[in-house]
Design a protein around this motif. Sequence first.
Motif, PDB file in Angstrom:
ATOM      1  N   PRO A  61      46.215  36.272  25.485  1.00  0.00           N
ATOM      2  CA  PRO A  61      45.399  35.054  25.485  1.00  0.00           C
ATOM      3  C   PRO A  61      44.201  35.185  26.413  1.00  0.00           C
ATOM      4  O   PRO A  61      44.207  35.996  27.353  1.00  0.00           O
ATOM      5  N   LEU A  62      43.193  34.367  26.180  1.00  0.00           N
ATOM      6  CA  LEU A  62      41.954  34.449  26.959  1.00  0.00           C
ATOM      7  C   LEU A  62      42.200  34.242  28.447  1.00  0.00           C
ATOM      8  O   LEU A  62      41.529  34.844  29.289  1.00  0.00           O
ATOM      9  N   ASP A  63      43.175  33.399  28.787  1.00  0.00           N
ATOM     10  CA  ASP A  63      43.440  33.107  30.194  1.00  0.00           C
ATOM     11  C   ASP A  63      43.940  34.322  30.968  1.00  0.00           C
ATOM     12  O   ASP A  63      43.906  34.320  32.206  1.00  0.00           O
ATOM     13  N   ASP A  64      44.427  35.347  30.265  1.00  0.00           N
ATOM     14  CA  ASP A  64      44.913  36.549  30.938  1.00  0.00           C
ATOM     15  C   ASP A  64      43.793  37.506  31.333  1.00  0.00           C
ATOM     16  O   ASP A  64      44.032  38.461  32.074  1.00  0.00           O
ATOM     17  N   TRP A  65      42.580  37.243  30.839  1.00  0.00           N
ATOM     18  CA  TRP A  65      41.459  38.148  31.101  1.00  0.00           C
ATOM     19  C   TRP A  65      40.672  37.644  32.298  1.00  0.00           C
ATOM     20  O   TRP A  65      40.060  36.590  32.277  1.00  0.00           O
ATOM     21  N   VAL A  66      40.699  38.442  33.357  1.00  0.00           N
ATOM     22  CA  VAL A  66      39.996  38.108  34.590  1.00  0.00           C
ATOM     23  C   VAL A  66      38.505  38.386  34.467  1.00  0.00           C
ATOM     24  O   VAL A  66      37.668  37.686  35.044  1.00  0.00           O
ATOM     25  N   ALA A  67      38.184  39.408  33.722  1.00  0.00           N
ATOM     26  CA  ALA A  67      36.808  39.848  33.493  1.00  0.00           C
ATOM     27  C   ALA A  67      36.833  40.697  32.231  1.00  0.00           C
ATOM     28  O   ALA A  67      37.903  41.041  31.729  1.00  0.00           O
ATOM     29  N   PRO A  68      35.665  41.025  31.673  1.00  0.00           N
ATOM     30  CA  PRO A  68      35.670  41.928  30.508  1.00  0.00           C
ATOM     31  C   PRO A  68      36.419  43.226  30.822  1.00  0.00           C
ATOM     32  O   PRO A  68      36.203  43.842  31.860  1.00  0.00           O
ATOM     33  N   ASP A  69      37.343  43.604  29.945  1.00  0.00           N
ATOM     34  CA  ASP A  69      38.127  44.833  30.080  1.00  0.00           C
ATOM     35  C   ASP A  69      39.005  44.846  31.319  1.00  0.00           C
ATOM     36  O   ASP A  69      39.339  45.913  31.849  1.00  0.00           O
ATOM     37  N   LEU A  70      39.427  43.666  31.766  1.00  0.00           N
ATOM     38  CA  LEU A  70      40.323  43.573  32.917  1.00  0.00           C
ATOM     39  C   LEU A  70      41.296  42.417  32.698  1.00  0.00           C
ATOM     40  O   LEU A  70      40.903  41.245  32.751  1.00  0.00           O
ATOM     41  N   ALA A  71      42.561  42.763  32.446  1.00  0.00           N
ATOM     42  CA  ALA A  71      43.593  41.754  32.188  1.00  0.00           C
ATOM     43  C   ALA A  71      44.578  41.712  33.344  1.00  0.00           C
ATOM     44  O   ALA A  71      44.887  42.745  33.957  1.00  0.00           O
ATOM     45  N   ALA A  72      45.057  40.501  33.650  1.00  0.00           N
ATOM     46  CA  ALA A  72      46.089  40.314  34.681  1.00  0.00           C
ATOM     47  C   ALA A  72      47.430  40.140  33.983  1.00  0.00           C
ATOM     48  O   ALA A  72      47.638  39.159  33.266  1.00  0.00           O
ATOM     49  N   ILE A  73      48.326  41.089  34.181  1.00  0.00           N
ATOM     50  CA  ILE A  73      49.628  41.085  33.511  1.00  0.00           C
ATOM     51  C   ILE A  73      50.682  40.561  34.479  1.00  0.00           C
ATOM     52  O   ILE A  73      50.764  41.007  35.633  1.00  0.00           O
ATOM     53  N   THR A  74      51.489  39.635  34.001  1.00  0.00           N
ATOM     54  CA  THR A  74      52.548  39.024  34.801  1.00  0.00           C
ATOM     55  C   THR A  74      53.896  39.276  34.129  1.00  0.00           C
ATOM     56  O   THR A  74      53.951  39.798  33.007  1.00  0.00           O
ATOM     57  N   PRO A  75      55.004  38.905  34.771  1.00  0.00           N
ATOM     58  CA  PRO A  75      56.322  39.145  34.156  1.00  0.00           C
ATOM     59  C   PRO A  75      56.504  38.475  32.797  1.00  0.00           C
ATOM     60  O   PRO A  75      57.333  38.936  31.998  1.00  0.00           O
ATOM     61  N   GLY A  76      55.743  37.418  32.506  1.00  0.00           N
ATOM     62  CA  GLY A  76      55.897  36.735  31.227  1.00  0.00           C
ATOM     63  C   GLY A  76      54.876  37.098  30.180  1.00  0.00           C
ATOM     64  O   GLY A  76      54.841  36.493  29.098  1.00  0.00           O
ATOM     65  N   SER A  77      54.065  38.109  30.429  1.00  0.00           N
ATOM     66  CA  SER A  77      53.013  38.479  29.484  1.00  0.00           C
ATOM     67  C   SER A  77      53.582  39.143  28.236  1.00  0.00           C
ATOM     68  O   SER A  77      54.433  40.036  28.334  1.00  0.00           O
ATOM     69  N   ALA A  78      53.111  38.724  27.070  1.00  0.00           N
ATOM     70  CA  ALA A  78      53.374  39.397  25.784  1.00  0.00           C
ATOM     71  C   ALA A  78      54.824  39.834  25.642  1.00  0.00           C
ATOM     72  O   ALA A  78      55.118  41.003  25.405  1.00  0.00           O
ATOM     73  N   LEU A  79      55.736  38.874  25.743  1.00  0.00           N
ATOM     74  CA  LEU A  79      57.157  39.218  25.700  1.00  0.00           C
ATOM     75  C   LEU A  79      57.597  39.766  24.351  1.00  0.00           C
ATOM     76  O   LEU A  79      58.660  40.385  24.242  1.00  0.00           O
TER      77      LEU A  79
END
Length: 319
Positions: A61-79
Amino acid sequence: MMSLHSNPLFTRLSDAERILVAGAGGGFDIYSGLPVALALLHQGKQVYLANLSFSALGGLPLDDWVAPDLAAITPGSALHQSYFPERTLAQWLHRNDYPSTVYAFPQTGVRPLRTAYQALTELHRIDAVVLVDGGTDILMRGDEAGLGTPEEDLASVAALAALDGIPTRLVVSIGFGVDAYHGVNHTQVLENIAALERGGAYLGAFSIPRATREGALYLDAVAHAQRHTPQHPSIVNGSIAAAVRGSFGDVQFTDRTRGSELFVNPLMSLCFAFDLPGLAARCLYLDRIEDTYLIRQVHSRIAEFRESVVTRPPHSFPH
């Protein structure tokens, strides 16, 4: 001049407060940096983790993208995704009460990767970066008999080599020998390390004993990843973990290596440390990939370079 009892890598990082430990080559490379990252966390440093990712980041989702080509992944990401090393690591970190965000870079060329690194280092005011390779192909300068799979590793090196506003940039290579399957001649690896020593870029080596807190946690993290990614466990980190446990020889821990003879040995648990700008300066083709935007451009530029260079003949170990 440092004292012999000092570890040069951690001495170089002693004044840093906000350190980024990043996997250079994709997949589970960030796991190879866990022992160093955990040691820094246990010293009270602020440590951030990132990885050049082979995961399917496009569906985040868009909220996971901190900047272009930079995603913040958490324990609940893309389960729903079964293969997601960054998320699996985030889950292990959360289970062990460590900061549990792992940043992920998609596979790109050098220019967008550098921009993403710049955004991440500015976001957290990073004052040191440790780029980690599970294997030794990051040490190949380009004229060796075989380069392994250098595209992502050297794209990462090139991206960080130009970010000279970061006071300390280092490279750690762990897993000596694992790239033999991809054609790397490890006598030439040693030759390259010797040349880096002469140039002042080699910072020495140290092992990861299983009796240390960080060694034990690393073994637990790798075992956790193997349980949660049973169809595609990391051969590199599985081999390193086996070496840390004291295993030797043809240690089979996944069907992925069926039919191959492994040579797990104590050298695989050694961390070889280097100054990143010094390492980058020795790469013979770094300028050719400098203006790339796509990873396939990096592949083609390296292939073109290889067609133009006379390679050094490989040598076997004399003892």
